[in-house]
Scaffold this motif. Structure first.
Motif, PDB file in Angstrom:
ATOM      1  N   ASN A  45     -13.090  38.918  72.690  1.00  0.00           N
ATOM      2  CA  ASN A  45     -13.100  37.563  73.250  1.00  0.00           C
ATOM      3  C   ASN A  45     -14.203  36.754  72.581  1.00  0.00           C
ATOM      4  O   ASN A  45     -15.383  36.885  72.907  1.00  0.00           O
ATOM      5  CB  ASN A  45     -13.323  37.617  74.760  1.00  0.00           C
ATOM      6  CG  ASN A  45     -12.226  38.400  75.459  1.00  0.00           C
ATOM      7  OD1 ASN A  45     -11.052  38.147  75.258  1.00  0.00           O
ATOM      8  ND2 ASN A  45     -12.618  39.381  76.266  1.00  0.00           N
TER       9      ASN A  45
ATOM     10  N   ASP B 229     -16.754  34.751  74.723  1.00  0.00           N
ATOM     11  CA  ASP B 229     -17.307  35.408  75.909  1.00  0.00           C
ATOM     12  C   ASP B 229     -18.248  36.552  75.547  1.00  0.00           C
ATOM     13  O   ASP B 229     -18.903  37.114  76.416  1.00  0.00           O
ATOM     14  CB  ASP B 229     -16.174  35.978  76.773  1.00  0.00           C
ATOM     15  CG  ASP B 229     -15.871  35.099  77.963  1.00  0.00           C
ATOM     16  OD1 ASP B 229     -16.600  34.116  78.164  1.00  0.00           O
ATOM     17  OD2 ASP B 229     -14.913  35.398  78.675  1.00  0.00           O
TER      18      ASP B 229
ATOM     19  N   SER C 288     -12.155  42.980  76.217  1.00  0.00           N
ATOM     20  CA  SER C 288     -11.338  43.338  77.384  1.00  0.00           C
ATOM     21  C   SER C 288     -10.499  44.552  77.001  1.00  0.00           C
ATOM     22  O   SER C 288      -9.851  44.556  75.952  1.00  0.00           O
ATOM     23  CB  SER C 288     -10.391  42.199  77.766  1.00  0.00           C
ATOM     24  OG  SER C 288     -11.128  41.044  78.083  1.00  0.00           O
TER      25      SER C 288
ATOM     26  N   THR D 123     -14.297  45.594  81.019  1.00  0.00           N
ATOM     27  CA  THR D 123     -14.789  44.549  80.125  1.00  0.00           C
ATOM     28  C   THR D 123     -16.151  44.990  79.602  1.00  0.00           C
ATOM     29  O   THR D 123     -17.050  45.291  80.386  1.00  0.00           O
ATOM     30  CB  THR D 123     -14.911  43.203  80.869  1.00  0.00           C
ATOM     31  OG1 THR D 123     -13.628  42.878  81.412  1.00  0.00           O
ATOM     32  CG2 THR D 123     -15.347  42.107  79.929  1.00  0.00           C
TER      33      THR D 123
ATOM     34  N   GLY E 214     -10.679  37.472  78.364  1.00  0.00           N
ATOM     35  CA  GLY E 214     -11.843  36.575  78.353  1.00  0.00           C
ATOM     36  C   GLY E 214     -11.530  35.266  77.648  1.00  0.00           C
ATOM     37  O   GLY E 214     -10.377  34.953  77.365  1.00  0.00           O
TER      38      GLY E 214
END
Lengths: 389, 324
Positions: free
Chosen positions: B28, B31, B35, B47, B311
């Protein structure tokens, strides 16, 4: 005339693709006319001395990397003609040695250069002047425009406002020529997209508004009819930046200040733009501006054409750039092409504040029969340009 | 307090279990996380916090570790698949974006997007063994099965560079459409596919002659050609199909990899860039950057079956088969 020839060495010969590649020299010139900048209220944001020139140099560096693999040697001869010195003499000297010239100069100076006998058959890029006439009645077959026109910028903003349903507008304009030209473009754009400029007022620039804007401006705007957005046409960035939060009504500001439509904004980061912004910052030690972007796009357009054509002939490059096969990835989400009826580069345009991107135009829903980018600026059926026929 | 002890216990028990089901790991970009999607349940089960701006992600050939480009930290992170822990950071050169692992399971070819460099990393000695100047904004990476050729695509130079993996020298350059993003060899090493995001096509080259065999184009009803931007793609092992992510067209194209005919499109999430395919080639997992999710496509039934929220700005995806 100051002259700083810059030659980027091509990559090592060992990097050349296998097989016999004829080496081709591609000399490009960048010619700038120094202009007097109008005094503005704040000195916090000086216009960089190398605005435009650094964009051309980044374009050269990008081209040179590719050229290293192709056997194409790009060079950039960049020069600035100081205030009051012989512009056309300098232009003649540059055109004697270069058939491809990126020009950063006001409209009249650009036209005078393009009309020189030495400029016939040359390929000239306008990286600065936004005047509509250069793309219309005064268009020239040897001039392509990478800088968008006032109309393109105004259309970009108006598409954004209309798609937000913020069609009720008022406008404050400055008194300089550029302010009036952009204001007219905003009026035309409002008509084109069905917005209403319900009142207009001209700002007299005689007072230092940093001190008294809080007293003067609410009164100045008190009897404006109700509106969604306050437009400002103040291209030099003189009083516009001080309007927000100081009008009678709490309305967002857009136009020359506030949410500003432009060829480029240092707030663009999608579409791979983060890489371009970083490359530019490494080179120039400052953010990339619209004139930088226009100069970069001009040099890159030449590079893309030379890569595909394997020739440095200005006429062939011009024809290829105006043709259907040309496309340039230019970090704004859609491929860049050129309008074959007046030489204007089609391009998405950011609408951005100083802190964030607001929207990338054209906005979804503004449709066109052949190219969505032609919803920005004058379209083929309206053109007064005949030099490209 | 009590609750957290219990869940920690439950986690420990889970991790102690020897068998791991199939998983898809998704990076992600905005982020700084990965994930982990459990394939049987099609849910995000974990995560992992990772370095800054995670993009390229892949597993070692033995699937014991995952490699991740933490672009803004300028490192390749090595993550233990069993414990989910970051084992160590490897040198990568500046701003690694994507990479490919050599069949020797030891050398990783990395795109350093801001420096016009392809770096070659030795994961055993943990050193960069070569740096190869390539075009502007290197991105797509591929290595053939024989391990003799590495490809780098340069986004702004619009080329696929063919690199000899013994000498680390470029021996050929192929011009492609604007902004080449991804490259893959067919399983027999005979053909190379290269996607061009702004050019809008998928180019196919003969790896012996370098001749361009085809440029596959996509025309989708009611989607503007501007929005058809091929990025990631996957070839099946039997070379019958290639699945192509079309960016803001929000679709995966299904293409016959022999005739180059476009057979159809699957509607997925917004701005689809990359994908992972299950080892039995029955499922495709696409990363949809703008909608922040992964679409799971059942390739047997020929339709998307689930959208899984991950994310912000999912970028890459890698598939790990069942183990134990």
């Amino acid at each position: 005339m100051t002259q700083t020839p810059l030659i980027i060495p091509t990559l090592l010969a060992s990097l050349l693709a296998t097989g016999a590649l004829a080496s081709i020299d591609v000399p490009i010139a960048y010619l700038e006319m120094e202009v007097e900048r109008p005094p503005v209220l704040t000195n916090l944001d000086p216009v960089p001395d190398d605005l435009g020139r650094m964009g051309a140099q980044l374009g050269l560096a990008d081209n040179a990397t590719t050229g290293g693999f192709m056997g194409h040697n790009y060079t950039l001869n960049d020069s600035v003609v100081p205030l009051g010195e012989d512009w056309l003499g300098a232009a003649r000297a540059v055109l004697a040695e270069h058939r491809i010239v990126v020009v950063n100069a006001p409209a009249e100076a650009l036209l005078a250069l393009a009309d020189l006998p030495e400029a016939q058959g040359a390929l000239i890029f306008n990286a600065r002047a936004e005047e509509e006439a250069l793309r219309e009645a005064d268009c020239r077959a040897n001039v392509l425009h990478t800088m968008p026109s006032y109309a393109m910028r105004a259309d970009a903003l108006m598409q954004f406002l209309v798609s937000r349903r913020w069609g009720d507008l008022v406008m404050i304009t400055g008194q300089r020529e550029a302010d009036m030209a952009f204001a007219q473009a905003l009026r035309d754009a409002a008509t084109k997209f069905g917005a209403r400029i319900r009142a207009e007022r001209e700002w007299d620039m005689s007072s230092d508004m940093r001190r008294n804007i809080g007293q003067e401006f609410p009164v100045f705007t008190q009897d404006f009819p109700s509106h969604h957005v306050l437009l400002v046409a103040d291209e030099a960035g003189d009083f516009g930046p001080f309007l927000e939060f100081n009008a009678w009504e709490p309305r967002p500001v857009a136009g020359s200040a506030g949410a500003r439509p432009d060829a480029w904004s240092d707030r663009v980061e999608a579409y791979g733009a983060a890489q371009l912004q970083l490359r530019f910052k490494r080179l120039a030690d400052r953010p990339m501006g619209a004139v930088d972007y226009a100069a970069w796009a001009a040099v890159r357009s030449v590079g893309e054409a030379v890569t595909r054509l394997n020739t440095a002939d200005a006429g062939d490059i011009r024809d290829y750039i105006l043709g259907d096969a040309f496309e340039l990835a230019a970090f704004k989400g859609a491929a860049i092409t050129y309008r074959d009826w007046n030489g204007q580069m089609r391009q998405p345009m950011p609408v951005a504040t100083r802190t964030a991107l607001v929207a990338m135009t054209p906005m979804p829903g503004f449709l066109h029969e052949s190219n969505l980018l032609d919803t920005l600026g004058r379209d083929r059926p309206e053109t007064a340009c005949t030099a490209f026929d | 307090m009590i609750r957290s002890t219990v869940s920690a216990l439950a986690l420990t028990t889970l991790m102690a279990m020897p068998a791991l089901a199939q998983e898809v790991w998704v990076s992600n970009e905005r982020d700084n996380t990965i994930s982990i999607i459990d394939v049987p349940t099609m849910e995000v089960v974990e995560t992992i916090k990772v370095g800054a701006r995670p993009r390229g992600i892949m597993f070692s050939h033995d699937h014991k570790v995952a490699y991740l480009c933490a672009s803004d930290d300028s490192t390749i992170q090595v993550i233990d698949v069993a414990t989910r822990e970051i084992l160590h950071n490897l040198p990568s050169g500046e701003n690694p974006e994507t990479f490919a692992l050599h069949p020797d399971n030891r050398h990783i070819y990395i795109s350093n997007e801001d420096d016009n460099i392809t770096s070659v990393l030795d994961v055993v000695d943990r050193v960069i063994v070569a740096q190869i100047p390539v075009g502007v904004e290197p991105e797509g990476k591929a290595i053939n099965r024989a391990g003799t050729i590495a490809i780098t695509t340069s986004e702004t130079t619009n080329m696929a560079h063919w690199i000899n993996t013994e000498t680390f020298e470029i021996f050929h350059n192929s011009l492609v459409g604007s902004r080449p993003r991804h490259a893959e060899f067919t399983s027999d090493d005979a053909r190379l596919f290269v996607s061009a995001e702004i050019g809008g096509g998928l180019h196919v080259f003969d790896t012996e002659t370098f001749e361009e065999l085809a440029e596959i184009r996509f025309e989708i009803p009611d989607v503007h050609p501007h929005d058809v931007q091929p990025v990631g793609f996957k070839l099946t092992e039997d070379m019958s199909r290639v699945y192509v992510a079309l960016g803001p067209a929000n679709r995966i194209a299904v293409v016959d990899a022999q005739t180059y005919e476009v057979l159809g499109y699957h509607l997925v999430g917004r701005r689809v860039w990359h994908m992972a395919m299950s080892d039995d080639e029955t499922k495709l997992f696409t990363t949809n950057g703008v909608s922040g999710d992964v679409t799971i496509i059942d390739l047997v039934r020929g339709e998307p079956i689930k959208t899984v929220k991950v994310g912000r700005f999912p970028w890459g995806a890698a598939y790990r088969p069942a183990e134990g």
